[in-house]
Enzyme design. Structure first.
Site, PDB file in Angstrom:
ATOM      1  N   ASN A   9      39.649  35.277  36.831  1.00 16.02           N
ATOM      2  CA  ASN A   9      38.989  34.071  37.342  1.00 16.02           C
ATOM      3  C   ASN A   9      38.648  34.332  38.807  1.00 16.02           C
ATOM      4  O   ASN A   9      39.524  34.270  39.667  1.00 16.02           O
ATOM      5  CB  ASN A   9      39.938  32.867  37.199  1.00 16.02           C
ATOM      6  CG  ASN A   9      39.353  31.611  37.834  1.00 16.02           C
ATOM      7  OD1 ASN A   9      38.171  31.567  38.194  1.00 16.02           O
ATOM      8  ND2 ASN A   9      40.179  30.584  37.970  1.00 16.02           N
ATOM      9  N   TRP A  10      37.368  34.626  39.046  1.00 15.10           N
ATOM     10  CA  TRP A  10      36.968  34.983  40.412  1.00 15.10           C
ATOM     11  C   TRP A  10      36.921  33.778  41.338  1.00 15.10           C
ATOM     12  O   TRP A  10      36.825  33.920  42.543  1.00 15.10           O
ATOM     13  CB  TRP A  10      35.586  35.643  40.392  1.00 15.10           C
ATOM     14  CG  TRP A  10      35.543  37.006  39.780  1.00 15.10           C
ATOM     15  CD1 TRP A  10      36.564  37.677  39.157  1.00 15.10           C
ATOM     16  CD2 TRP A  10      34.410  37.887  39.736  1.00 15.10           C
ATOM     17  NE1 TRP A  10      36.129  38.912  38.741  1.00 15.10           N
ATOM     18  CE2 TRP A  10      34.811  39.069  39.082  1.00 15.10           C
ATOM     19  CE3 TRP A  10      33.085  37.786  40.177  1.00 15.10           C
ATOM     20  CZ2 TRP A  10      33.940  40.142  38.865  1.00 15.10           C
ATOM     21  CZ3 TRP A  10      32.209  38.847  39.964  1.00 15.10           C
ATOM     22  CH2 TRP A  10      32.642  40.016  39.314  1.00 15.10           C
ATOM     23  N   LYS A  11      36.925  32.576  40.764  1.00 15.60           N
ATOM     24  CA  LYS A  11      36.782  31.355  41.580  1.00 15.60           C
ATOM     25  C   LYS A  11      35.523  31.473  42.444  1.00 15.60           C
ATOM     26  O   LYS A  11      34.554  32.100  42.017  1.00 15.60           O
ATOM     27  CB  LYS A  11      38.054  31.097  42.392  1.00 15.60           C
ATOM     28  CG  LYS A  11      39.300  31.154  41.507  1.00 15.60           C
ATOM     29  CD  LYS A  11      40.531  30.609  42.154  1.00 15.60           C
ATOM     30  CE  LYS A  11      41.695  30.733  41.174  1.00 15.60           C
ATOM     31  NZ  LYS A  11      42.896  30.071  41.622  1.00 15.60           N
ATOM     32  N   HIS A  95      40.390  23.616  34.639  1.00 11.07           N
ATOM     33  CA  HIS A  95      41.208  24.350  35.622  1.00 11.07           C
ATOM     34  C   HIS A  95      41.780  23.328  36.607  1.00 11.07           C
ATOM     35  O   HIS A  95      41.114  22.349  36.952  1.00 11.07           O
ATOM     36  CB  HIS A  95      40.356  25.397  36.344  1.00 11.07           C
ATOM     37  CG  HIS A  95      41.200  26.297  37.201  1.00 11.07           C
ATOM     38  ND1 HIS A  95      41.652  25.909  38.437  1.00 11.07           N
ATOM     39  CD2 HIS A  95      41.701  27.531  36.970  1.00 11.07           C
ATOM     40  CE1 HIS A  95      42.401  26.888  38.936  1.00 11.07           C
ATOM     41  NE2 HIS A  95      42.446  27.882  38.072  1.00 11.07           N
ATOM     42  N   GLU A  97      42.049  23.280  39.664  1.00  6.63           N
ATOM     43  CA  GLU A  97      41.225  23.022  40.859  1.00  6.63           C
ATOM     44  C   GLU A  97      40.085  22.057  40.526  1.00  6.63           C
ATOM     45  O   GLU A  97      39.648  21.280  41.383  1.00  6.63           O
ATOM     46  CB  GLU A  97      40.703  24.357  41.423  1.00  6.63           C
ATOM     47  CG  GLU A  97      41.846  25.134  42.100  1.00  6.63           C
ATOM     48  CD  GLU A  97      41.725  26.648  42.054  1.00  6.63           C
ATOM     49  OE1 GLU A  97      40.611  27.158  41.820  1.00  6.63           O
ATOM     50  OE2 GLU A  97      42.756  27.321  42.249  1.00  6.63           O
ATOM     51  N   GLU A 166      48.936  27.101  33.197  1.00  8.86           N
ATOM     52  CA  GLU A 166      48.922  27.481  34.609  1.00  8.86           C
ATOM     53  C   GLU A 166      49.677  26.435  35.429  1.00  8.86           C
ATOM     54  O   GLU A 166      49.099  25.405  35.807  1.00  8.86           O
ATOM     55  CB  GLU A 166      47.485  27.560  35.122  1.00  8.86           C
ATOM     56  CG  GLU A 166      46.657  28.642  34.485  1.00  8.86           C
ATOM     57  CD  GLU A 166      45.520  29.083  35.404  1.00  8.86           C
ATOM     58  OE1 GLU A 166      45.437  30.284  35.680  1.00  8.86           O
ATOM     59  OE2 GLU A 166      44.743  28.226  35.861  1.00  8.86           O
ATOM     60  N   GLY A 172      47.842  30.814  43.143  1.00 10.91           N
ATOM     61  CA  GLY A 172      47.461  31.258  44.479  1.00 10.91           C
ATOM     62  C   GLY A 172      48.585  31.176  45.491  1.00 10.91           C
ATOM     63  O   GLY A 172      48.364  31.316  46.684  1.00 10.91           O
ATOM     64  N   SER A 210      49.532  33.398  39.847  1.00 15.01           N
ATOM     65  CA  SER A 210      50.082  34.552  40.569  1.00 15.01           C
ATOM     66  C   SER A 210      50.505  35.698  39.661  1.00 15.01           C
ATOM     67  O   SER A 210      51.466  36.413  39.953  1.00 15.01           O
ATOM     68  CB  SER A 210      51.232  34.124  41.486  1.00 15.01           C
ATOM     69  OG  SER A 210      50.750  33.209  42.462  1.00 15.01           O
ATOM     70  N   GLY A 231      43.744  35.101  38.840  1.00 14.77           N
ATOM     71  CA  GLY A 231      42.859  34.754  39.947  1.00 14.77           C
ATOM     72  C   GLY A 231      42.789  35.881  40.965  1.00 14.77           C
ATOM     73  O   GLY A 231      42.074  36.868  40.790  1.00 14.77           O
ATOM     74  N   GLY A 232      43.574  35.748  42.031  1.00 10.78           N
ATOM     75  CA  GLY A 232      43.515  36.692  43.147  1.00 10.78           C
ATOM     76  C   GLY A 232      43.512  38.159  42.738  1.00 10.78           C
ATOM     77  O   GLY A 232      42.708  38.954  43.247  1.00 10.78           O
TER      78      GLY A 232
HETATM   79  P1  PGA Z   1      46.037  33.131  40.875  1.00  4.84           P
HETATM   80  O1  PGA Z   1      45.028  32.093  40.152  1.00  4.84           O
HETATM   81  O2  PGA Z   1      46.220  34.283  39.935  1.00  4.84           O
HETATM   82  O3  PGA Z   1      45.339  33.513  42.138  1.00  4.84           O
HETATM   83  O4  PGA Z   1      47.313  32.388  41.100  1.00  4.84           O
HETATM   84  C1  PGA Z   1      45.101  31.873  38.778  1.00  4.84           C
HETATM   85  C2  PGA Z   1      44.097  30.830  38.389  1.00  4.84           C
HETATM   86  O5  PGA Z   1      43.898  29.855  39.141  1.00  4.84           O
HETATM   87  O6  PGA Z   1      43.476  30.922  37.327  1.00  4.84           O
END
Ligand code: PGA
Length: 248
Positions: A9-11, A95, A97, A166, A172, A210, A231-232
């Site tokens: 997930n590049w966001k 998600h 966010e 999640e 994050g 994470s 994500g990251g």
């Molecule tokens: P993260 O994000 O791996 O940076 O914690 C995961 C996500 O939000 O899908």
């Protein structure tokens, strides 16, 4: 045996140049035999680039969101049909966010999942509790409520969903749920799915929050964890490839 699935997930990250380099490294890194499914959820502006650069590769294109509406006066939104035009195979829905910053309710998330399914796109339904909810002992109740809304909306298509657990407090933050904590919630979700679908045993449940090259193998070894939503660590080719390697 369920096939593992790793989704990046590049966001809201990337640029034409950076994406080209990252996708090329991933393509090269996965040129051999890849037993896990792999997808990258890119920002909408780069769907065409991802489609072109991933053509013929094992990596599927995913979107980060989809509108619940089919078409019309919804400025800024993208329909499932538009995603379909760009070869999108999966889309995230709900998600945390989106829930947090864009006010997406369980009902809206459920409609988004339905809109994706109607165009043959697999929704990756994200559920998860906040730290306050976990500390109040409400984790099960929250994730079950979030998933129930989707199950109710999609009816007999439940088995076509991918579900991602999640925990919001792990996204994050560098704080990962322990493999045992994650497995416990996955087992709850699998049982909930089993009550709605005979195919629940074949459904893919991802963990996200994470996940990284160091902790992926342990998480992925849990009985009901079938992959990761990353994500990251998906923004660095070497890290993402290590996670994919841990899934094989
Ligand atoms: P993260 O994000 O791996 O940076 O914690 C995961 C996500 O939000 O899908």
């Amino acid at each position: 045996m369920r096939k593992k699935l790793i989704v990046g997930n590049w966001k809201m990250n990337g640029s034409l140049a950076a994406n080209a380099a990252l996708l090329e490294s991933l393509r090269q890194g996965l040129a051999g035999d890849c037993k896990a499914g792999v997808a990258v959820a890119v920002p909408a502006a780069y769907l065409a680039q991802a489609q072109a650069e991933l053509a013929g590769s094992v990596i599927a294109v995913a979107a980060q969101d989809v509108s619940q509406h089919e078409a019309g006066a919804y400025t800024g939104e993208l329909s499932a049909a538009m995603l379909q035009d760009f070869g999108v195979r999966y889309t995230l829905v709900g998600h945390s966010e989106r829930r947090q910053y864009h006010g997406e309710t369980d009902a809206v998330v459920a409609l988004k999942a339905l809109a994706a399914l109607a165009k043959g796109i697999t929704p990756i339904v994200c559920v998860g509790e906040t730290l306050a909810e976990r500390e109040a002992g409400q984790t099960e109740q929250v994730v079950k409520r979030q998933l129930a809304a989707v199950i109710q909306q999609v009816g007999h298509c439940v088995s076509e969903l991918v579900v991602a657990y999640e925990p919001v407090w792990a996204i994050g933050t560098g704080k990962t749920a322990s493999p045992e904590q994650a497995q416990a919630v996955h087992a709850v979700l699998r049982a909930q799915l089993a009550a709605a679908s005979e195919q629940a045993g074949q459904m893919v449940l991802l963990y996200g929050g994470s996940m990284n090259a160091g902790n992926a193998a342990q998480l992925l070894a849990q009985a009901d964890i079938d992959g990761g939503l990353v994500g990251g660590a998906s923004l660095k080719a070497a890290d993402f490839l290590s996670i994919i390697a841990a899934a094989q």
